[in-house]
Design a protein around this motif. Structure first.
Motif, PDB file in Angstrom:
ATOM      1  N   PRO A  50       0.809  -1.228   0.000  1.00  0.00           N
ATOM      2  CA  PRO A  50       0.000   0.000   0.000  1.00  0.00           C
ATOM      3  C   PRO A  50       0.839   1.274   0.000  1.00  0.00           C
ATOM      4  CG  PRO A  50      -0.015  -1.036   2.165  1.00  0.00           C
ATOM      5  CD  PRO A  50       0.681  -1.994   1.247  1.00  0.00           C
ATOM      6  N   TRP A  51       2.158   1.139   0.248  1.00  0.00           N
ATOM      7  CA  TRP A  51       3.007   2.333   0.323  1.00  0.00           C
ATOM      8  C   TRP A  51       3.697   2.639  -1.004  1.00  0.00           C
ATOM      9  CZ3 TRP A  51       3.089  -1.454   4.201  1.00  0.00           C
ATOM     10  CH2 TRP A  51       2.449  -1.085   5.382  1.00  0.00           C
ATOM     11  N   ALA A  73       1.982   8.108  -9.871  1.00  0.00           N
ATOM     12  CA  ALA A  73       1.491   8.136  -8.491  1.00  0.00           C
ATOM     13  C   ALA A  73       1.756   9.456  -7.785  1.00  0.00           C
ATOM     14  CB  ALA A  73       2.111   6.978  -7.704  1.00  0.00           C
ATOM     15  N   ARG A  74       2.965   9.991  -7.886  1.00  0.00           N
ATOM     16  CA  ARG A  74       3.314  11.190  -7.118  1.00  0.00           C
ATOM     17  C   ARG A  74       2.740  12.473  -7.722  1.00  0.00           C
ATOM     18  NH1 ARG A  74       9.517  10.322  -4.820  1.00  0.00           N
ATOM     19  NH2 ARG A  74       9.150   8.224  -3.966  1.00  0.00           N
ATOM     20  N   VAL A  75       2.096  12.346  -8.857  1.00  0.00           N
ATOM     21  CA  VAL A  75       1.489  13.512  -9.505  1.00  0.00           C
ATOM     22  C   VAL A  75      -0.029  13.402  -9.520  1.00  0.00           C
ATOM     23  CG1 VAL A  75       1.352  14.865 -11.639  1.00  0.00           C
ATOM     24  CG2 VAL A  75       3.535  13.865 -10.935  1.00  0.00           C
ATOM     25  N   GLN A  76      -0.531  12.213  -9.841  1.00  0.00           N
ATOM     26  CA  GLN A  76      -1.973  12.015  -9.996  1.00  0.00           C
ATOM     27  C   GLN A  76      -2.604  11.217  -8.865  1.00  0.00           C
ATOM     28  OE1 GLN A  76      -0.923  10.266 -13.911  1.00  0.00           O
ATOM     29  NE2 GLN A  76      -2.645  11.465 -14.707  1.00  0.00           N
ATOM     30  N   GLY A  77      -1.806  10.783  -7.915  1.00  0.00           N
ATOM     31  CA  GLY A  77      -2.328   9.928  -6.855  1.00  0.00           C
ATOM     32  C   GLY A  77      -2.142   8.463  -7.199  1.00  0.00           C
ATOM     33  N   LYS A  78      -2.241   7.612  -6.194  1.00  0.00           N
ATOM     34  CA  LYS A  78      -2.008   6.191  -6.407  1.00  0.00           C
ATOM     35  C   LYS A  78      -3.087   5.586  -7.294  1.00  0.00           C
ATOM     36  CE  LYS A  78       0.255   5.508  -1.923  1.00  0.00           C
ATOM     37  NZ  LYS A  78       0.211   4.767  -0.646  1.00  0.00           N
ATOM     38  N   PRO A  79      -2.694   4.646  -8.136  1.00  0.00           N
ATOM     39  CA  PRO A  79      -3.696   3.963  -8.966  1.00  0.00           C
ATOM     40  C   PRO A  79      -4.630   3.115  -8.092  1.00  0.00           C
ATOM     41  CG  PRO A  79      -1.451   3.579  -9.778  1.00  0.00           C
ATOM     42  CD  PRO A  79      -1.325   4.182  -8.420  1.00  0.00           C
ATOM     43  N   ARG A  80      -5.807   2.814  -8.631  1.00  0.00           N
ATOM     44  CA  ARG A  80      -6.711   1.855  -7.991  1.00  0.00           C
ATOM     45  C   ARG A  80      -6.375   0.479  -8.555  1.00  0.00           C
ATOM     46  NH1 ARG A  80     -11.176   3.110  -5.275  1.00  0.00           N
ATOM     47  NH2 ARG A  80     -12.274   1.306  -6.175  1.00  0.00           N
TER      48      ARG A  80
END
Length: 380
Positions: free
Chosen positions: A210-211, A231-238
């Motif tokens: 999860p990290w 991830a660090r721009v748009q958020g973590k994927p689902r």
């Protein structure tokens, strides 16, 4: 009588003349014919249309051009205008896979994406002087399935807790029997051979933490709909929404523009940011296909991104390369890596059908996601 004797002596002298002397006498006539032929050839060439290399390939910017500014970036010609030249491909390694009965296929195991199956295609081309293999994967073909093969047929990818090590590429090709076998994502060079990022194949996690929050992820959702998330721009994927998911990077294209920010994604390795032989994967705005490109000559990230956009990609990211670079079409190894690998991307099509369990899993993933969507949209 005297005149007859003179003529007879001349004929006898001509017949007894050595061949070398006779040839020498004919030399002026031969040279004259050669000059006439040469003059005619020159005149023909002057009237025949010809082109220079620059006229045939007004290609990409030079390698040492200034870094691209996405906001001011100019358009690159469409794929139909790309300077592509046919050349002989490098030598390939072919082996005969072990025989086995064909996998039975039920029409209900895959959705009806397109009326005509479009098997995987691989072309060897030169783009702006760079030799490449271009693989086209039709995501709307009902026989197209993407999967991830792990070293030694492991059920989980290498991590800090457990590892199965690595394996020769030829073993991975033989075991997976796919239409296309490609080097996948990065892995550490220590004894654990830890695989980078989270991995999803067949709708199940092969590696999950999860990290995880670095790199760029390519994911396939329901109906083989692709998405690309940094991830660090748009958020973590689902990741739980992905039937197939692989994290690599750096990202090359975002919404049709060059987007190269390795440090922002968490990359610090100079080998990643320098010039190297590489591979990249992307898709056009329609999302109907994937394009995978294997670069057989060292290129920078910027050059790699330009070529991916040149081929029509709207989103694209870098994959593992360098000594890990590998590609096989069916049982033909087109590019062997310089070391053993821990993971590969496998693509199945109508000529190299996916294993039955993978098809069943895919069908179940589609239905379960549709049912979950219906339940969420119609609460009791």
């Amino acid at each position: 009588m005297v005149e007859r004797l003179r003529q007879h002596r001349e004929r006898t002298r001509a017949q007894n003349c050595p061949p070398s002397i006779q040839a020498f006498k004919n030399l002026p006539i031969v040279l004259a014919n050669i000059l006439i032929l040469f003059a005619g050839t020159v005149a023909l060439l002057q009237t025949y249309p010809h082109f220079t290399t620059s006229e045939l390939a007004p290609d990409l910017p030079p390698e040492d051009s200034a870094p691209a500014d996405p906001a001011a970036d100019t358009d690159i010609p469409s794929p139909l205008q790309a300077p592509i030249e046919d050349t002989a491909p490098p030598p390939i390694l072919t082996f005969r896979p072990p025989s086995s009965p064909p996998v039975p296929h039920s029409p209900t195991l895959a959705p009806s994406h397109s009326p005509t199956p479009q098997p995987v295609s691989v072309l060897y081309r030169k783009l702006a002087g760079i030799p490449v293999y271009i693989a086209t994967i039709d995501l709307k073909d009902p026989e197209t399935f993407l999967h991830i093969g792990l070293a030694k047929n492991a059920s989980q990818a290498n991590s800090a807790r457990s590892t199965q090590g690595d394996e020769p590429f030829v073993h991975l090709v033989r075991r997976n029997r796919a239409a296309l076998t490609l080097s996948g994502t990065f892995f550490s060079m220590d004894r654990q051979k830890r695989v980078m990022g989270n991995l999803v194949a067949g709708g199940q996690f092969l590696k999950f933490s999860p990290w995880e929050n670095y790199g760029t992820t390519l994911g396939l959702r329901v109906g083989n709909q692709p998405e690309m998330i940094t991830a660090r721009v748009q958020g973590k994927p689902r990741w739980q929404d992905h039937w197939f998911s692989l994290t690599a990077g750096p990202r090359l294209l975002s919404r049709g523009k060059l987007w190269i920010n390795p440090k922002k994604e968490g990359f610090t390795d100079r080998a990643v940011m320098g010039s190297a032989i590489r591979s990249a994967i992307g898709f056009p705005k329609s999302g109907h296909k994937l394009l995978h490109v294997t670069f057989l000559k060292p290129v920078s990230l910027k050059r790699e991104a330009e070529i991916m956009r040149y081929l029509g990609c709207y989103e694209a990211m870098n994959l593992d390369g360098g000594t890990s670079l590998a590609i096989a079409k069916g049982n033909r190894i087109l590019k062997s890596p310089g070391r053993n690998l821990t993971n590969v991307i496998t693509v199945y099509d109508t000529h190299f059908p996916a294993p039955k369990h993978l098809k069943v899993s895919w069908y179940g993933f589609q239905n379960s996601d549709i049912l979950a969507f219906k339940d969420a949209s119609n609460p009791q």
